[in-house]
Write an enzyme that holds these catalytic residues in place. Sequence first.
Site, short mmCIF file in Angstrom:
data_model
loop_
_atom_site.label_atom_id
_atom_site.label_comp_id
_atom_site.label_asym_id
_atom_site.label_seq_id
_atom_site.Cartn_x
_atom_site.Cartn_y
_atom_site.Cartn_z
N PRO A 128 0.74 -1.25 0.08
CA PRO A 128 0.07 -0.15 -0.10
C PRO A 128 0.81 1.33 -0.02
O PRO A 128 0.44 2.17 -0.68
CB PRO A 128 -0.86 -0.02 1.22
CG PRO A 128 -0.78 -1.57 1.46
CD PRO A 128 0.50 -2.19 1.04
N ASP A 243 12.46 -6.88 -16.19
CA ASP A 243 13.11 -6.84 -17.37
C ASP A 243 12.32 -7.82 -18.34
O ASP A 243 12.15 -7.43 -19.60
CB ASP A 243 14.74 -7.23 -17.34
CG ASP A 243 15.32 -6.16 -16.72
OD1 ASP A 243 15.07 -4.98 -16.50
OD2 ASP A 243 16.82 -6.36 -16.40
N GLU A 370 3.78 -2.65 -13.70
CA GLU A 370 5.13 -3.05 -14.31
C GLU A 370 6.30 -1.91 -14.44
O GLU A 370 7.15 -1.96 -15.11
CB GLU A 370 5.36 -4.05 -15.33
CG GLU A 370 4.73 -5.58 -14.90
CD GLU A 370 5.01 -6.52 -15.54
OE1 GLU A 370 6.12 -6.62 -16.03
OE2 GLU A 370 3.91 -7.44 -15.40
N1 CAA Z 1 18.42 -6.23 -12.97
C1 CAA Z 1 19.03 -6.68 -12.00
N2 CAA Z 1 19.39 -5.88 -10.97
C2 CAA Z 1 19.02 -4.43 -10.91
C3 CAA Z 1 18.24 -4.08 -11.93
C4 CAA Z 1 17.83 -4.65 -12.84
N3 CAA Z 1 17.07 -4.52 -14.11
N4 CAA Z 1 17.89 -2.92 -11.60
C5 CAA Z 1 18.37 -2.67 -10.60
N5 CAA Z 1 19.02 -3.52 -10.03
C6 CAA Z 1 20.01 -3.77 -8.80
C7 CAA Z 1 21.07 -2.38 -8.87
O1 CAA Z 1 22.01 -3.14 -9.66
C8 CAA Z 1 21.22 -2.26 -7.15
O2 CAA Z 1 22.26 -3.30 -6.89
P1 CAA Z 1 23.32 -2.92 -5.84
O3 CAA Z 1 22.46 -2.45 -4.49
O4 CAA Z 1 24.15 -4.15 -5.78
O5 CAA Z 1 23.98 -1.65 -6.38
C9 CAA Z 1 19.77 -2.69 -6.59
O6 CAA Z 1 19.06 -3.43 -7.57
C10 CAA Z 1 18.99 -1.40 -6.32
O7 CAA Z 1 19.08 -0.46 -7.77
P2 CAA Z 1 18.64 0.85 -7.76
O8 CAA Z 1 19.79 1.70 -6.84
O9 CAA Z 1 18.57 1.34 -9.04
O10 CAA Z 1 17.11 1.00 -7.06
P3 CAA Z 1 16.13 2.17 -6.68
O11 CAA Z 1 15.59 1.92 -5.54
O12 CAA Z 1 16.95 3.43 -6.89
O13 CAA Z 1 15.24 2.18 -8.04
C11 CAA Z 1 13.64 1.22 -9.68
C12 CAA Z 1 14.99 1.10 -8.73
C13 CAA Z 1 14.11 1.23 -10.84
C14 CAA Z 1 12.86 2.54 -9.29
C15 CAA Z 1 12.82 0.01 -9.15
O14 CAA Z 1 12.30 0.18 -7.82
C16 CAA Z 1 11.44 0.06 -9.83
O15 CAA Z 1 11.52 -0.50 -11.19
N6 CAA Z 1 10.35 0.49 -9.51
C17 CAA Z 1 9.05 0.23 -10.25
C18 CAA Z 1 8.19 -1.00 -9.53
C19 CAA Z 1 7.44 -1.79 -10.57
O16 CAA Z 1 7.75 -1.84 -11.61
N7 CAA Z 1 6.40 -2.27 -9.93
C20 CAA Z 1 5.53 -3.09 -10.50
C21 CAA Z 1 4.97 -4.01 -9.73
S1 CAA Z 1 4.64 -5.54 -10.51
C22 CAA Z 1 3.05 -5.34 -11.36
O17 CAA Z 1 2.80 -4.20 -11.85
C23 CAA Z 1 2.47 -6.51 -11.18
C24 CAA Z 1 1.36 -6.73 -12.20
O18 CAA Z 1 0.09 -6.59 -11.39
C25 CAA Z 1 1.07 -7.03 -13.63
#
Ligand code: CAA
Length: 388
Positions: A128, A243, A370
Amino acid sequence: MDFSLTEEHEMIQSAAREFAQGEIAPVAAEFDESGEFPVETIRAAGELGFMGVEIPEEYGGAGLDPVSYVLIMTEISAADASHGTIVSVNNSLYGVPLIEFGTEEQKQTFLKPVASGEVNGAYALTEPQSGSDARAMRSKAVLSADGTHYTINAKKSWITSGGVARYVILFAQTEQPDGRATGISAFVVDTEVEGFMRGKKEPKLGIRASATCEIELTDYRCPVENRIGDEGQGFKIAMTVLDSGRIGIAAQALGIAQAAYEAALEYSRDRKAFGSSIGSFQSIQNKLADMRTRIEASRLLVLQAAWAKAKAKETGAKNTLNACMAKLYASETCMWVTHQALQIHGGMGYSKELPLERYFRDAKITEIYEGTSEIQRMVIARLETGLR
Ligand code: CAA
């Protein structure tokens, strides 16, 4: 360079189109209206291998490639985006963590029945208070002193297929028995075990048949063998999965846009105003030309992302950039195209007698789930600039 599909991909595309138009399209409006989960057509999709397209046959899937997956997702979503969502969760969000990070036993027990479409899977990341900022989750899993199980207390929201799923991939902050925090970890949760509860069903604008609900775990006992990957590896697993998942959503957006465009094209030929087909008017022609062009650009990005995913599998490279660009462009195209298609239909587009208003409502989610368009842009820009 050859942009044509192979003979095998063409056959897969036609099989998916035949099933989607023959079985799904006729019931789409009914399930949109009732908001019920379409059990029968989803099980039928499973029998055709569409619930585990890229999962190897030994684990219940069809053993096909990423291009086949996007072709199937596009066709199913052109018939009905709710079915597209359910199919995408089984394939990507549930299937990928297990196939890429699961143990042999986890694959046999938890992947096989979901990849074969016998039961549904779900993916629980969002809470939430944490959506885009996924790392801010509060759900907690505490390892027992004897190291045999975790006690999970969790509240998750917006869980697609959550209302029907037999198994859920769930992410939680982990803690050692001494209270030491060890980061986010991933677990497979059996929804038939005590402590698991389904919460409020979301009353949604679109994809109304996809059984989206909250879930809650209270003192849920999760055997340590049900943790996927290492303790603390969960966030990377969640991101790796997205991804793949984002390519599926891009394909879903492409399918909805394609269906809306085809309807608008036909209507613009048939509908007469001021003595001519409305398609002969320049204002409508401009819309059709832009719709077709943006759809084709989306298709190229979707196919490129799928092709690059297959290559990345061979080399171990990341495919984040291609996935985010495809999702961003295809979802915004989908929203724009469905808007134009509804407008071309005038009052009939606004009526529930035609599927245009459903396409328009369903389109919106592709810019949100996503990862919102804002998150896709942020990830793309971070990768391009190397800055944060
Ligand atoms: N693959 C592997 N590792 C990854 C990665 C990737 N694509 N992206 C980031 N990481 C790793 C980083 O390397 C980092 O690792 P270290 O700590 O070892 O350096 C760690 O993850 C943290 O990465 P960030 O510092 O980039 O993290 P952040 O908190 O700044 O932000 C973000 C990341 C891209 C904003 C991420 O939180 C994000 O994608 N948010 C959106 C969430 C989302 O898509 N939610 C959808 C929910 S699912 C859904 O919608 C389901 C449904 O009903 C269909």
